[in-house]
Design a protein around this motif. Structure first.
Motif, PDB file in Angstrom:
ATOM      1  N   ALA A  84      -4.799   9.441 -10.025  1.00 38.04           N
ATOM      2  CA  ALA A  84      -4.703  10.621  -9.160  1.00 38.04           C
ATOM      3  C   ALA A  84      -5.643  10.498  -7.968  1.00 38.04           C
ATOM      4  O   ALA A  84      -5.307  10.896  -6.847  1.00 38.04           O
ATOM      5  CB  ALA A  84      -5.022  11.885  -9.962  1.00 38.04           C
ATOM      6  N   THR A  85      -6.830   9.942  -8.204  1.00 38.09           N
ATOM      7  CA  THR A  85      -7.782   9.739  -7.110  1.00 38.09           C
ATOM      8  C   THR A  85      -7.228   8.749  -6.095  1.00 38.09           C
ATOM      9  O   THR A  85      -7.334   8.953  -4.882  1.00 38.09           O
ATOM     10  CB  THR A  85      -9.127   9.227  -7.667  1.00 38.09           C
ATOM     11  N   LYS A  86      -6.614   7.673  -6.575  1.00 32.11           N
ATOM     12  CA  LYS A  86      -6.022   6.686  -5.665  1.00 32.11           C
ATOM     13  C   LYS A  86      -4.883   7.304  -4.863  1.00 32.11           C
ATOM     14  O   LYS A  86      -4.742   7.055  -3.661  1.00 32.11           O
ATOM     15  CB  LYS A  86      -5.505   5.481  -6.460  1.00 32.11           C
ATOM     16  N   ILE A  87      -4.059   8.112  -5.538  1.00 32.66           N
ATOM     17  CA  ILE A  87      -2.944   8.757  -4.847  1.00 32.66           C
ATOM     18  C   ILE A  87      -3.463   9.737  -3.804  1.00 32.66           C
ATOM     19  O   ILE A  87      -2.966   9.799  -2.677  1.00 32.66           O
ATOM     20  CB  ILE A  87      -2.029   9.473  -5.867  1.00 32.66           C
ATOM     21  N   GLN A  88      -4.493  10.509  -4.172  1.00 28.01           N
ATOM     22  CA  GLN A  88      -5.060  11.495  -3.253  1.00 28.01           C
ATOM     23  C   GLN A  88      -5.578  10.829  -1.987  1.00 28.01           C
ATOM     24  O   GLN A  88      -5.457  11.368  -0.885  1.00 28.01           O
ATOM     25  CB  GLN A  88      -6.192  12.249  -3.962  1.00 28.01           C
TER      26      GLN A  88
ATOM     27  N   LEU B 234       0.854  -1.190   0.000  1.00 33.39           N
ATOM     28  CA  LEU B 234       0.000   0.000   0.000  1.00 33.39           C
ATOM     29  C   LEU B 234       0.878   1.223   0.000  1.00 33.39           C
ATOM     30  O   LEU B 234       1.700   1.423   0.885  1.00 33.39           O
ATOM     31  CB  LEU B 234      -0.911  -0.012   1.233  1.00 33.39           C
ATOM     32  N   PHE B 235       0.691   2.055  -1.028  1.00 34.01           N
ATOM     33  CA  PHE B 235       1.514   3.262  -1.160  1.00 34.01           C
ATOM     34  C   PHE B 235       0.907   4.401  -0.377  1.00 34.01           C
ATOM     35  O   PHE B 235      -0.254   4.728  -0.527  1.00 34.01           O
ATOM     36  CB  PHE B 235       1.604   3.651  -2.636  1.00 34.01           C
ATOM     37  N   ASP B 236       1.737   5.010   0.476  1.00 35.45           N
ATOM     38  CA  ASP B 236       1.323   6.174   1.246  1.00 35.45           C
ATOM     39  C   ASP B 236       2.119   7.360   0.746  1.00 35.45           C
ATOM     40  O   ASP B 236       3.306   7.459   1.007  1.00 35.45           O
ATOM     41  CB  ASP B 236       1.596   5.933   2.730  1.00 35.45           C
ATOM     42  N   LEU B 237       1.469   8.242  -0.018  1.00 34.37           N
ATOM     43  CA  LEU B 237       2.177   9.356  -0.634  1.00 34.37           C
ATOM     44  C   LEU B 237       2.865  10.217   0.401  1.00 34.37           C
ATOM     45  O   LEU B 237       3.996  10.618   0.244  1.00 34.37           O
ATOM     46  CB  LEU B 237       1.197  10.194  -1.461  1.00 34.37           C
ATOM     47  N   LYS B 238       2.195  10.548   1.494  1.00 34.87           N
ATOM     48  CA  LYS B 238       2.809  11.316   2.574  1.00 34.87           C
ATOM     49  C   LYS B 238       2.301  10.769   3.888  1.00 34.87           C
ATOM     50  O   LYS B 238       1.105  10.620   4.085  1.00 34.87           O
ATOM     51  CB  LYS B 238       2.451  12.808   2.463  1.00 34.87           C
ATOM     52  N   ASN B 239       3.220  10.517   4.793  1.00 33.29           N
ATOM     53  CA  ASN B 239       2.809  10.035   6.101  1.00 33.29           C
ATOM     54  C   ASN B 239       2.438  11.245   6.942  1.00 33.29           C
ATOM     55  O   ASN B 239       3.248  11.795   7.685  1.00 33.29           O
ATOM     56  CB  ASN B 239       3.951   9.249   6.744  1.00 33.29           C
ATOM     57  N   ASP B 240       1.162  11.675   6.815  1.00 31.56           N
ATOM     58  CA  ASP B 240       0.725  12.911   7.452  1.00 31.56           C
ATOM     59  C   ASP B 240       0.822  12.853   8.967  1.00 31.56           C
ATOM     60  O   ASP B 240       1.200  13.833   9.612  1.00 31.56           O
ATOM     61  CB  ASP B 240      -0.721  13.231   7.047  1.00 31.56           C
ATOM     62  N   SER B 241       0.444  11.720   9.552  1.00 36.54           N
ATOM     63  CA  SER B 241       0.460  11.632  11.009  1.00 36.54           C
ATOM     64  C   SER B 241       1.879  11.748  11.549  1.00 36.54           C
ATOM     65  O   SER B 241       2.119  12.415  12.562  1.00 36.54           O
ATOM     66  CB  SER B 241      -0.184  10.316  11.463  1.00 36.54           C
ATOM     67  N   MET B 242       2.840  11.109  10.867  1.00 31.31           N
ATOM     68  CA  MET B 242       4.228  11.193  11.310  1.00 31.31           C
ATOM     69  C   MET B 242       4.757  12.614  11.160  1.00 31.31           C
ATOM     70  O   MET B 242       5.449  13.136  12.046  1.00 31.31           O
ATOM     71  CB  MET B 242       5.096  10.214  10.513  1.00 31.31           C
ATOM     72  N   THR B 243       4.413  13.257  10.052  1.00 28.36           N
ATOM     73  CA  THR B 243       4.879  14.617   9.815  1.00 28.36           C
ATOM     74  C   THR B 243       4.319  15.586  10.845  1.00 28.36           C
ATOM     75  O   THR B 243       5.050  16.387  11.433  1.00 28.36           O
ATOM     76  CB  THR B 243       4.472  15.077   8.402  1.00 28.36           C
TER      77      THR B 243
END
Length: 344
Positions: free
Chosen positions: A184-188, A2-11
């Motif tokens: 793009a929807t999947k990435i978003q 599973l690709f996570d474009l940005k790990n928002d919680s970690m950031t």
């Protein structure tokens, strides 16, 4: 995978931690400068508000308690202890905690509403882009096929072929746009899934060359075979998006080069064109969704999704997509680890 474009919680967690450490350090320094306790509490209060805007409600609540404990430990008697003997200090800390919790809730609510507003604006942009980018090729397809159907007896065979080929070209454009919109929807939503397998990179680029159908595209292979771990269809889509952009935004009489270069344990895929390039002040936004900032488009239009999708796919393969400085035109470069270097 599973690709996570940005790990928002970690950031956001890292940002919150940095804010707390910096603010508590500033408070300790201010205490050495004999700043009153009310001033120290205001500094800590500011930290809670900043964390609330930078992260989420739960993190803000936790930060409120951390700041209250820091006030107790560093600034109340006895120092460097969680024991409190002064009733005024106890009242100050409780009052601080109540205010901190309330302000964190308000700040988190404002932050949430801002995020919701961004989502609304994004949906509006998507609807506007989709309606335009679907209507244009569909109108061309309908127009060409209607002309063939209505005036076929009056048209020469060459004219019919040109109209049908034009409709076919628009169909390919439409398919490519829908594919980019889907990815793009999947990435978003961080739902891009890839299945890795050994692939010859040159073979993937040959498929891109066939798909581009342009004599201007020159594929230049490395001196030795290069294998990568990739989902071939997705990597092909990423490279094609870059090649399609290069062909679209460069003169019809100028070539576009697709280089494969082995560099130690990585491979670099460079797409060089002779177009107008990208303005330096727009480079930071070039990979954002629905951003189309290059000039020189020969009337093809652009959805602003191609580069976003390419970057997301490349990063899902543990690679990087960058803009390389070039004296003429634009150079997009994909850097990927060679097969043996990829961690599953």
């Amino acid at each position: 995978m599973l690709f996570d474009l940005k790990n928002d919680s970690m950031t956001s967690g890292l940002i919150s931690f940095t804010i707390l450490v910096a603010t508590i350090s500033i408070s300790i320094l201010a205490d050495f400068m004999n700043l009153p306790k009310t001033g120290l509490l205001l500094i800590l209060q500011l930290a809670v508000v900043m964390v609330a805007f930078a992260s989420n409600r739960l993190t803000a609540v936790i930060s409120s308690f951390i700041c209250a404990m820091a006030f107790n430990y560093f600034f109340t008697a006895p120092r460097y202890s969680f024991h409190m003997s002064d009733a005024t200090d106890i009242a100050d800390m409780l009052f601080f905690l109540i205010v901190a919790l309330l302000t964190s809730q308000v700040a988190s609510y404002i932050h949430l509403k801002r995020q919701e507003l961004k989502q609304v604006q994004l949906r509006a942009s998507i609807l506007l882009s989709v309606s335009h980018d679907l209507r244009t090729p569909l109108a061309s397809i309908i127009g060409s096929l209607t002309t063939v159907e209505t005036y076929k007896p009056q048209l020469s065979e060459q004219q019919c072929d040109e109209l049908i080929n034009g409709a076919l070209l628009q169909t390919h454009r439409l398919h490519n746009y829908i594919e980019n919109l889907l990815q793009a929807t999947k990435i978003q939503h961080k739902q891009l899934q890839i299945t890795l397998s050994h692939n010859a990179l040159f073979s993937i680029c040959q498929e891109v060359e066939k798909r581009a159908e342009s004599p201007r595209l020159h594929l230049i292979n490395a001196n030795e075979p290069i294998m990568v771990q990739a989902q071939a269809s997705l990597l092909e889509q990423a490279i094609f998006n870059l090649v399609d952009n290069a062909l679209k935004y460069s003169p019809d009489d100028q070539p576009v080069h697709l280089f494969l270069i082995k560099n130690k344990n990585r491979v670099e895929i460079s797409i060089n064109d002779q177009g107008t390039g990208i303005s330096p002040d727009l480079i930071d936004t070039i990979f954002d969704s629905f951003v189309s900032v290059r000039i020189g488009d020969k009337g093809y239009g652009g959805s602003g999704l191609g580069l976003t999708v390419a970057k997301g796919i490349v990063e899902a393969h543990q690679g990087q997509l960058t803009i390389v400085p070039s004296k003429t035109g634009c150079c997009m470069q994909i850097s990927l680890p060679i097969a043996e270097e990829i961690t599953q």
